[in-house]
Design an enzyme around this catalytic site. Structure first.
Site, PDB file in Angstrom:
ATOM      1  N   VAL A  30       0.835  -1.201   0.000  1.00 32.03           N
ATOM      2  CA  VAL A  30       0.000   0.000   0.000  1.00 32.03           C
ATOM      3  C   VAL A  30       0.876   1.260   0.000  1.00 32.03           C
ATOM      4  CG1 VAL A  30      -1.627   1.352   1.398  1.00 32.03           C
ATOM      5  CG2 VAL A  30      -2.013  -1.090   1.064  1.00 32.03           C
ATOM      6  N   LYS A  60      14.945  -2.924   2.274  1.00 31.58           N
ATOM      7  CA  LYS A  60      13.953  -2.371   1.353  1.00 31.58           C
ATOM      8  C   LYS A  60      14.370  -0.963   0.916  1.00 31.58           C
ATOM      9  CE  LYS A  60       9.543  -3.541   2.198  1.00 31.58           C
ATOM     10  NZ  LYS A  60       8.266  -3.486   2.920  1.00 31.58           N
ATOM     11  N   THR A  86      -0.815  -4.344   9.461  1.00 30.55           N
ATOM     12  CA  THR A  86      -1.605  -4.647  10.658  1.00 30.55           C
ATOM     13  C   THR A  86      -1.889  -6.152  10.648  1.00 30.55           C
ATOM     14  OG1 THR A  86      -3.599  -4.023   9.411  1.00 30.55           O
ATOM     15  CG2 THR A  86      -2.665  -2.361  10.865  1.00 30.55           C
ATOM     16  N   ARG A 101      -5.914  -2.642  -5.322  1.00 29.05           N
ATOM     17  CA  ARG A 101      -5.724  -4.083  -5.422  1.00 29.05           C
ATOM     18  C   ARG A 101      -4.294  -4.389  -5.833  1.00 29.05           C
ATOM     19  NH1 ARG A 101     -10.202  -4.223  -9.900  1.00 29.05           N
ATOM     20  NH2 ARG A 101      -9.177  -2.207 -10.148  1.00 29.05           N
ATOM     21  N   LYS A 114     -14.023   0.291   5.467  1.00 27.72           N
ATOM     22  CA  LYS A 114     -13.022  -0.558   4.812  1.00 27.72           C
ATOM     23  C   LYS A 114     -13.277  -2.033   5.144  1.00 27.72           C
ATOM     24  CE  LYS A 114      -9.345  -2.174   2.960  1.00 27.72           C
ATOM     25  NZ  LYS A 114      -8.180  -1.830   2.252  1.00 27.72           N
ATOM     26  N   CYS A 155      -5.200  -9.488   2.664  1.00 29.34           N
ATOM     27  CA  CYS A 155      -6.284  -8.579   3.064  1.00 29.34           C
ATOM     28  C   CYS A 155      -7.527  -9.341   3.499  1.00 29.34           C
ATOM     29  CB  CYS A 155      -6.597  -7.631   1.918  1.00 29.34           C
ATOM     30  SG  CYS A 155      -5.158  -6.647   1.476  1.00 29.34           S
TER      31      CYS A 155
HETATM   32  C1  UGA Z   1      -8.453  -6.508  -1.861  1.00 27.14           C
HETATM   33  C2  UGA Z   1      -9.558  -5.520  -2.287  1.00 27.14           C
HETATM   34  O1  UGA Z   1     -10.070  -5.889  -3.569  1.00 27.14           O
HETATM   35  C3  UGA Z   1      -9.013  -4.101  -2.356  1.00 27.14           C
HETATM   36  O2  UGA Z   1     -10.074  -3.188  -2.668  1.00 27.14           O
HETATM   37  C4  UGA Z   1      -8.409  -3.728  -0.995  1.00 27.14           C
HETATM   38  O3  UGA Z   1      -7.815  -2.445  -1.026  1.00 27.14           O
HETATM   39  C5  UGA Z   1      -7.332  -4.744  -0.627  1.00 27.14           C
HETATM   40  O4  UGA Z   1      -7.906  -6.069  -0.613  1.00 27.14           O
HETATM   41  C6  UGA Z   1      -6.802  -4.383   0.723  1.00 27.14           C
HETATM   42  O5  UGA Z   1      -7.549  -4.471   1.714  1.00 27.14           O
HETATM   43  O6  UGA Z   1      -5.665  -3.889   0.817  1.00 27.14           O
HETATM   44  P1  UGA Z   1      -6.416  -7.721  -3.114  1.00 27.14           P
HETATM   45  O7  UGA Z   1      -6.219  -8.479  -1.842  1.00 27.14           O
HETATM   46  O8  UGA Z   1      -5.241  -7.117  -3.801  1.00 27.14           O
HETATM   47  O9  UGA Z   1      -7.448  -6.506  -2.870  1.00 27.14           O
HETATM   48  O10 UGA Z   1      -7.061  -8.748  -4.119  1.00 27.14           O
HETATM   49  P2  UGA Z   1      -8.438  -8.923  -4.920  1.00 27.14           P
HETATM   50  O11 UGA Z   1      -8.253  -8.553  -6.332  1.00 27.14           O
HETATM   51  O12 UGA Z   1      -9.565  -8.291  -4.207  1.00 27.14           O
HETATM   52  O13 UGA Z   1      -8.590 -10.503  -4.836  1.00 27.14           O
HETATM   53  C7  UGA Z   1      -8.664 -11.174  -3.581  1.00 27.14           C
HETATM   54  C8  UGA Z   1      -8.771 -12.664  -3.783  1.00 27.14           C
HETATM   55  O14 UGA Z   1     -10.065 -13.008  -4.241  1.00 27.14           O
HETATM   56  C9  UGA Z   1      -7.787 -13.269  -4.774  1.00 27.14           C
HETATM   57  O15 UGA Z   1      -7.268 -14.449  -4.203  1.00 27.14           O
HETATM   58  C10 UGA Z   1      -8.652 -13.592  -5.977  1.00 27.14           C
HETATM   59  O16 UGA Z   1      -8.143 -14.669  -6.717  1.00 27.14           O
HETATM   60  C11 UGA Z   1      -9.968 -13.921  -5.319  1.00 27.14           C
HETATM   61  N1  UGA Z   1     -11.154 -13.731  -6.184  1.00 27.14           N
HETATM   62  C12 UGA Z   1     -11.482 -12.501  -6.635  1.00 27.14           C
HETATM   63  C13 UGA Z   1     -11.949 -14.820  -6.493  1.00 27.14           C
HETATM   64  O17 UGA Z   1     -11.672 -15.966  -6.073  1.00 27.14           O
HETATM   65  N2  UGA Z   1     -13.072 -14.629  -7.245  1.00 27.14           N
HETATM   66  C14 UGA Z   1     -13.423 -13.413  -7.706  1.00 27.14           C
HETATM   67  O18 UGA Z   1     -14.480 -13.312  -8.373  1.00 27.14           O
HETATM   68  C15 UGA Z   1     -12.618 -12.326  -7.395  1.00 27.14           C
END
Ligand code: UGA
Length: 439
Positions: A11, A35, A86, A153, A206, A262
């Site tokens: 982030v 880093k 966190t 994301r 959030k 997340c």
């Molecule tokens: C997620 C949220 O989408 C962000 O908006 C948020 O800012 C972030 O967490 C966070 O709290 O920092 P992220 O963890 O990067 O983002 O990933 P996502 O794209 O949301 O995907 C999460 C998981 O769900 C992945 O494992 C993905 O493969 C899975 N997924 C997603 C599915 O299994 N099916 C779907 O239809 C969509």
């Protein structure tokens, strides 16, 4: 504006680079010296498409600097963003130790009044604790706290930071809201929606958003199980549901479930927060249970098609928790790998980015870079991450290299007709399987 960033993870770094790119003067720090050394050398410590270019652009323009010493970052900053991790404690609550120490850092180094922005995902009520902690270290400091949760994301962090759909700002003081508007003005001009509210509402929003997205995924995964029992097709059902604007088409992809740093931890932390506030919210635990079930379902498909796992070679296509990242934290593929290894299988994994971290996490996993080599001699393959590379595989070549042509398609990347034509036993998720005689 002079902006300080504390914490340079998935982030903090995109946030720092994006703020520099829209014209601010950004200085950023992290406790991890390695880093900082990498970043100072122009290298990004994790894989995130487009981020290295954005960082290079910022440093070359003199608007983005990195230092391990907060004394180079906090003094003179009008706004300081806290972007520290966190992680979950043993009890599942979000650990706020890094938040407190960021607060202490700000208290020790701030040279004048400062707006402190909570970007990390934290339980509602953290802002008040943070304000109190800063005051404890420095009674005279004029400090305004803002909650500005991040919705970016992984894998799309650059576009999400530069073109966010919404900017949520929670604060109690109107001056803090006005300062944040100045920070984000260039993004608001590009059409980002500005939502302002109080501190606790922003913090809670959030958790509410992430839990709801996880709920959609688990709903799709539960539907997939029912589709398999009923002989129906979950992709078509998701299309029907998604065509209703009240539901929307996103996050209804059934598969191996969600992972990453997340959703899994935020869901537990949200449940603990609800508990602490005196509200039982068992739906949240159910979302996580269905998510675990998705991995069990894939495991059972492998086991039932191979009969005995002992001595069988199983190839996992994709190890990262989703495409576009090298992040393997809470990756469903690694949970599946461990289960298959426990069952006696030889497990081979391949991934365009996450091979090295996956091997470090699961040492018994054999990691092979080239997918065709990884599939060579395999008795079964499982698609765990829907990288475009796997959709583009030459199926005839895969068929020739595998010992048994069995594909457990845990992310529904292949079309059943193509798999049938190529001679595969194809076990998709929530869709009708194709079984070839003799496999
Ligand atoms: C997620 C949220 O989408 C962000 O908006 C948020 O800012 C972030 O967490 C966070 O709290 O920092 P992220 O963890 O990067 O983002 O990933 P996502 O794209 O949301 O995907 C999460 C998981 O769900 C992945 O494992 C993905 O493969 C899975 N997924 C997603 C599915 O299994 N099916 C779907 O239809 C969509």
């Amino acid at each position: 504006m002079r902006i300080g960033i504390i914490g340079l993870g998935h982030v903090g770094l995109p946030t720092a680079a994006a703020l520099a790119s829209i014209g601010h003067d950004v200085a950023a720090t992290d406790v991890d010296g390695e880093k900082i050394a990498l970043l100072s050398d122009g290298r990004v410590p994790f894989y995130e498409p487009g981020l290295d270019e954005l960082v290079t652009e910022g440093t070359a323009a003199g608007r983005l600097r990195f230092s391990q010493d907060p004394a180079d970052v906090v003094p003179g900053a009008e706004v300081v963003f806290i972007c520290v991790g966190t992680p979950p404690t043993a009890g599942g609550e979000a650990s706020l130790a890094a938040m407190e120490s960021a607060g202490e850092t700000i208290a020790r180094h701030a040279t004048g009044s400062v707006v402190v922005v909570e970007k990390s995902t934290v339980p509602a009520g953290t802002a008040e604790r943070l304000r109190a902690a800063i005051r404890r270290y420095r009674r005279d400091l004029e400090v305004l706290i803002v909650s500005n949760p991040e919705f970016l994301r992984e894998g799309r962090a650059v576009e999400d930071s530069l073109r966010p759909d919404r900017i949520l700002v929670g604060a109690d003081a109107p001056e803090a809201l006005a300062t944040m508007r100045r920070v984000y003005e260039p993004l608001l001009e590009l059409g980002a929606r500005w939502i302002e509210t109080d501190l606790r509402t922003a913090e809670l929003a959030k958790h509410a958003s992430n839990a709801f997205l996880a709920l959609k995924i688990s709903y799709a995964n539960a539907l997939a199980r029912i589709c398999e029992l009923a002989g129906a097709d979950v992709i078509d059902i998701a299309e029907v549901m998604g065509a209703d604007p009240r539901i929307g088409p996103d996050f209804l992809r059934a598969g191996l479930g969600y992972g990453g740093f997340c959703f899994p931890k935020d869901l537990v932390a949200f449940e603990r927060l609800a508990d602490r506030l005196g509200y039982r919210f068992p739906l949240l635990a159910e979302i996580a249970r269905i998510n675990d079930e998705a991995i069990d379902a894939a495991f059972q498909k492998v086991e039932s098609v191979l009969w005995n796992l002992e001595g069988k070679r199983v190839t996992l296509l994709g190890l990262a928790f989703k495409p576009g990242t090298d992040d393997i934290r809470f990756a469903p593929a690694l949970t599946l790998a461990r289960k298959l290894l426990d069952g006696g299988a030889n497990v081979v994994g391949t991934d365009p980015q996450a091979g090295v971290p996956a091997k470090a996490e699961v040492p018994d996993l054999e990691v092979v870079e080239d997918p065709y080599d990884a599939l060579s001699g395999a008795h079964c393959a499982v698609v765990c991450t829907e990288w475009p590379e796997y959709r583009a595989l030459d199926l005839a070549r895969v068929r020739r290299t595998m010992a048994f042509p069995v594909m457990v398609d845990a992310r529904n990347v292949f079309e059943p007709m193509d798999m049938a034509a190529a001679g595969f036993t194809h076990l998709p998720t929530g869709r009708r399987p194709i079984e070839q005689a003799g496999t």
